[in-house]
Design a protein around this motif. Structure first.
Motif, PDB file in Angstrom:
ATOM      1  N   ALA A 297     -18.268 -22.571  45.443  1.00 39.12           N
ATOM      2  CA  ALA A 297     -17.134 -23.090  45.173  1.00 39.12           C
ATOM      3  C   ALA A 297     -16.383 -22.787  44.113  1.00 39.12           C
ATOM      4  O   ALA A 297     -14.984 -22.856  44.192  1.00 39.12           O
ATOM      5  CB  ALA A 297     -17.867 -24.627  44.899  1.00 39.12           C
ATOM      6  N   SER A 298     -16.812 -22.089  43.091  1.00 36.23           N
ATOM      7  CA  SER A 298     -16.028 -21.416  42.151  1.00 36.23           C
ATOM      8  C   SER A 298     -14.951 -20.238  42.526  1.00 36.23           C
ATOM      9  O   SER A 298     -13.714 -20.286  42.117  1.00 36.23           O
ATOM     10  CB  SER A 298     -16.895 -20.664  40.811  1.00 36.23           C
ATOM     11  N   ALA A 299     -15.472 -19.611  43.736  1.00 35.86           N
ATOM     12  CA  ALA A 299     -14.669 -18.569  44.316  1.00 35.86           C
ATOM     13  C   ALA A 299     -13.514 -19.184  45.362  1.00 35.86           C
ATOM     14  O   ALA A 299     -12.710 -18.279  45.840  1.00 35.86           O
ATOM     15  CB  ALA A 299     -15.482 -17.488  44.999  1.00 35.86           C
ATOM     16  N   ASP A 300     -13.787 -20.596  45.732  1.00 38.78           N
ATOM     17  CA  ASP A 300     -12.989 -21.054  46.774  1.00 38.78           C
ATOM     18  C   ASP A 300     -12.519 -22.284  46.102  1.00 38.78           C
ATOM     19  O   ASP A 300     -12.245 -23.384  46.982  1.00 38.78           O
ATOM     20  CB  ASP A 300     -13.883 -21.319  47.950  1.00 38.78           C
ATOM     21  N   LEU A 301     -11.685 -22.354  44.696  1.00 43.39           N
ATOM     22  CA  LEU A 301     -11.305 -23.815  44.327  1.00 43.39           C
ATOM     23  C   LEU A 301     -10.141 -23.758  44.995  1.00 43.39           C
ATOM     24  O   LEU A 301      -9.371 -23.203  45.422  1.00 43.39           O
ATOM     25  CB  LEU A 301     -11.063 -23.565  42.794  1.00 43.39           C
ATOM     26  N   PRO A 302      -9.826 -25.394  45.378  1.00 43.46           N
ATOM     27  CA  PRO A 302      -8.417 -25.601  46.197  1.00 43.46           C
ATOM     28  C   PRO A 302      -7.309 -25.236  45.359  1.00 43.46           C
ATOM     29  O   PRO A 302      -7.451 -25.322  43.825  1.00 43.46           O
ATOM     30  CB  PRO A 302      -8.739 -26.974  46.535  1.00 43.46           C
ATOM     31  N   GLY A 303      -6.038 -25.076  45.651  1.00 36.66           N
ATOM     32  CA  GLY A 303      -4.918 -24.726  45.114  1.00 36.66           C
ATOM     33  C   GLY A 303      -4.731 -23.519  44.131  1.00 36.66           C
ATOM     34  O   GLY A 303      -5.600 -22.575  44.698  1.00 36.66           O
ATOM     35  N   ASN A 304      -3.892 -23.590  43.156  1.00 35.21           N
ATOM     36  CA  ASN A 304      -3.995 -22.390  42.470  1.00 35.21           C
ATOM     37  C   ASN A 304      -4.635 -22.579  41.065  1.00 35.21           C
ATOM     38  O   ASN A 304      -4.523 -23.496  40.365  1.00 35.21           O
ATOM     39  CB  ASN A 304      -2.392 -22.166  42.055  1.00 35.21           C
TER      40      ASN A 304
ATOM     41  N   HIS B  42      -6.860 -30.605  40.735  1.00 39.03           N
ATOM     42  CA  HIS B  42      -7.960 -30.859  41.519  1.00 39.03           C
ATOM     43  C   HIS B  42      -9.145 -31.232  40.545  1.00 39.03           C
ATOM     44  O   HIS B  42     -10.348 -31.475  41.192  1.00 39.03           O
ATOM     45  CB  HIS B  42      -8.333 -29.877  42.410  1.00 39.03           C
ATOM     46  N   ILE B  43      -8.879 -31.541  39.362  1.00 37.46           N
ATOM     47  CA  ILE B  43     -10.129 -32.091  38.610  1.00 37.46           C
ATOM     48  C   ILE B  43      -9.473 -33.050  37.460  1.00 37.46           C
ATOM     49  O   ILE B  43      -8.401 -32.962  37.020  1.00 37.46           O
ATOM     50  CB  ILE B  43     -10.723 -30.593  37.797  1.00 37.46           C
TER      51      ILE B  43
END
Length: 131
Positions: free
Chosen positions: A86-93, A126-127
């Motif tokens: 998930a850390s390598a594929d976080l949405p957005g920038n 996203h957080i």
């Protein structure tokens, strides 16, 4: 449930540096027997800060982390393969700092707010953050 960024944990334990809303969120979790989550990535980041001379603790880092882990409500969240992916594929920038990415992925996986002063993290849509 809340997740603490590395500096938030250090400042909370040290008793200074937190904003009023951050302190209130941590106190609320502690009083309501909630969960105060710390990513195991924080242990790595604290050790690096000590080695670089940017952080000093009154005791050995292992003992300090043991003390933190004994605080009621505090739990260390492991970095498992789901968090790593998930850390390598976080949405957005999102920037490339590995510690920030792991901590954000941990908070997202738990659907928890992240207590952080970090402007880059706070601007990430996203957080949910508290400061």
């Amino acid at each position: 449930m809340i997740v603490l960024d590395t500096h938030a944990l250090v400042w909370w334990i040290g008793g200074k540096g937190l904003s009023k809303p951050a302190r209130a969120a941590i106190d609320r979790e502690a009083k309501e027997h909630g969960e105060i989550v710390v990513s195991t990535m924080t242990a790595w980041e604290i050790m690096l800060l000590i080695k670089k001379g940017r952080l000093r603790l009154a005791t050995d880092v292992g003992r300090w982390l043991d003390k933190v882990s004994r605080i009621e409500g505090v739990q260390f969240a492991p970095i498992d393969r789901h968090i790593a992916l998930a850390s390598a594929d976080l949405p957005g920038n999102f920037h490339q700092d590995p510690a920030d990415r792991m901590i954000v992925a941990t908070a997202r996986s738990l659907s928890a707010s992240l207590v952080t002063k970090d402007e880059q993290i706070r601007s990430y849509e996203h957080i949910k953050t508290i400061w």
